[in-house]
Scaffold this motif. Structure first.
Motif, mmCIF file in Angstrom:
data_model
loop_
_atom_site.group_PDB
_atom_site.id
_atom_site.type_symbol
_atom_site.label_atom_id
_atom_site.label_comp_id
_atom_site.label_asym_id
_atom_site.label_seq_id
_atom_site.Cartn_x
_atom_site.Cartn_y
_atom_site.Cartn_z
ATOM 1 N N TYR A 36 -12.146 21.110 21.188
ATOM 2 C CA TYR A 36 -11.678 21.229 22.521
ATOM 3 C C TYR A 36 -11.265 19.930 23.074
ATOM 4 O O TYR A 36 -12.089 19.437 23.873
ATOM 5 N N SER A 37 -10.011 19.089 22.742
ATOM 6 C CA SER A 37 -9.632 17.903 23.359
ATOM 7 C C SER A 37 -9.321 18.069 24.709
ATOM 8 O O SER A 37 -8.653 19.032 25.171
ATOM 9 N N PRO A 38 -9.896 17.320 25.576
ATOM 10 C CA PRO A 38 -10.590 15.891 25.404
ATOM 11 C C PRO A 38 -11.881 15.893 25.733
ATOM 12 O O PRO A 38 -12.414 14.924 25.800
ATOM 13 N N TYR A 183 -4.910 18.450 34.638
ATOM 14 C CA TYR A 183 -3.461 17.682 34.933
ATOM 15 C C TYR A 183 -3.991 15.922 34.598
ATOM 16 O O TYR A 183 -3.020 15.450 34.022
ATOM 17 N N PHE A 184 -5.076 15.609 35.001
ATOM 18 C CA PHE A 184 -5.500 14.208 34.915
ATOM 19 C C PHE A 184 -5.442 13.956 33.315
ATOM 20 O O PHE A 184 -4.742 12.686 32.882
ATOM 21 N N LYS A 188 -2.856 11.231 31.831
ATOM 22 C CA LYS A 188 -3.312 10.161 31.171
ATOM 23 C C LYS A 188 -2.540 9.736 29.644
ATOM 24 O O LYS A 188 -2.256 8.530 29.410
ATOM 25 N N GLN A 189 -2.041 11.044 29.133
ATOM 26 C CA GLN A 189 -1.571 10.889 28.049
ATOM 27 C C GLN A 189 0.053 10.714 28.064
ATOM 28 O O GLN A 189 0.879 9.915 27.214
ATOM 29 N N ARG A 190 0.673 11.294 29.277
ATOM 30 C CA ARG A 190 1.920 10.990 29.615
ATOM 31 C C ARG A 190 2.142 10.262 30.902
ATOM 32 O O ARG A 190 2.512 11.050 31.864
ATOM 33 N N PHE A 243 -9.982 10.393 31.810
ATOM 34 C CA PHE A 243 -9.095 11.190 32.419
ATOM 35 C C PHE A 243 -8.233 9.813 33.597
ATOM 36 O O PHE A 243 -7.499 10.527 34.262
ATOM 37 N N GLY A 244 -8.785 8.855 33.693
ATOM 38 C CA GLY A 244 -8.133 7.920 34.543
ATOM 39 C C GLY A 244 -8.544 8.115 36.026
ATOM 40 O O GLY A 244 -8.259 7.743 36.886
#
Length: 249
Positions: A36-38, A183-184, A188-190, A243-244
């Protein structure tokens, strides 16, 4: 055959959980999915990592306990936990009235809100009420789709959040709704994705660890650990790492 297979798989998983240590051994046994990422997943080095995993490790460290993880699909996790094969579950377990009847919850370690997501250049939608007559992308049976429908949106069916925002980015949908933590993680990835949260709901969605109702001692210990970790800024640090943003309170 499918029923027999499920019974065999569940039996095997319960045998795995049966080898788990307990608090009496000076260790904390935590049940989690591992897929279950992240929140809880195995990285490329086959190490169990994730937001919930790091929270669990921090709790164990705060209590001076060794930590053991046992991973299995969600249904098997709860079956094993109910059978007393793990001390606690950390797996983004949302707090619901139904679950409160069966389990005790620790203090929340994640606080999320329903987020209305649109393209970064969208000036037409300013809140949930503006969804009336607009296209909102969601999994067909999700709670988010039901929420969008209540605001009068036309549902465009997709498979998950990532597919939904792809339609928003390409203007094949006007919006999507999900929790702001999801969303976060996506942003964070994009970080260059042309998206923005235009509105959040006022109703919080809390996530906490669960313990057995007869295990008041552990519940109190974990609560004190979480209070201490929050005061020290550890929960915020873990949250920002994944998550930033601080989603711990």
């Amino acid at each position: 055959m499918k029923i027999v297979f499920k019974i065999l798989v569940t039996s095997m998983l319960l045998c795995i959980f049966a080898n788990a240590k307990t608090l009496k051994d000076g260790s904390l046994t935590v049940a989690t999915e591992g897929t279950y990422s992240p929140f809880s997943y195995y990285n490329e080095k086959h190490k169990l990592v994730g937001y919930d995993v790091d929270i669990a490790r921090a709790i164990a460290d705060e209590l001076g306990l060794k930590i053991n993880f046992v991973t299995a699909p969600w249904d098997a996790i709860l079956a094993a936990f109910d059978a007393g094969k793990a001390d606690t579950v950390l797996n983004q377990v949302s707090i619901t009235d139904e679950r409160k009847k069966k389990y005790d919850y620790t203090e929340p370690y994640t606080v999320a809100y329903a987020a209305l997501v649109v393209r970064a250049d969208n000036e037409e939608i300013k809140g949930f009420d503006d969804l009336k007559g607009k296209k909102s992308a969601h999994s067909a049976t999700s709670n988010w789709a039901k929420m969008a429908s209540r605001y009068g949106a036309q549902i465009v069916t997709v498979d998950g959040f990532s597919k939904g925002v792809e339609l928003v980015i390409t203007k094949r949908a006007d919006a999507t709704i999900n929790d702001n933590v999801t969303y976060f993680d996506y942003m964070k990835q994009r970080p260059k994705a042309p998206l923005k949260i235009i509105a959040n709901s006022s109703e919080p969605i809390y996530t906490a660890a669960i313990v057995k109702k007869d295990n008041t001692e552990l519940l109190n210990q974990m609560d004190e650990a979480l209070k201490s970790l929050r005061k020290k800024g550890v929960l915020k640090e873990i949250s920002i790492r994944y998550f930033g943003e601080d989603v711990s309170e």
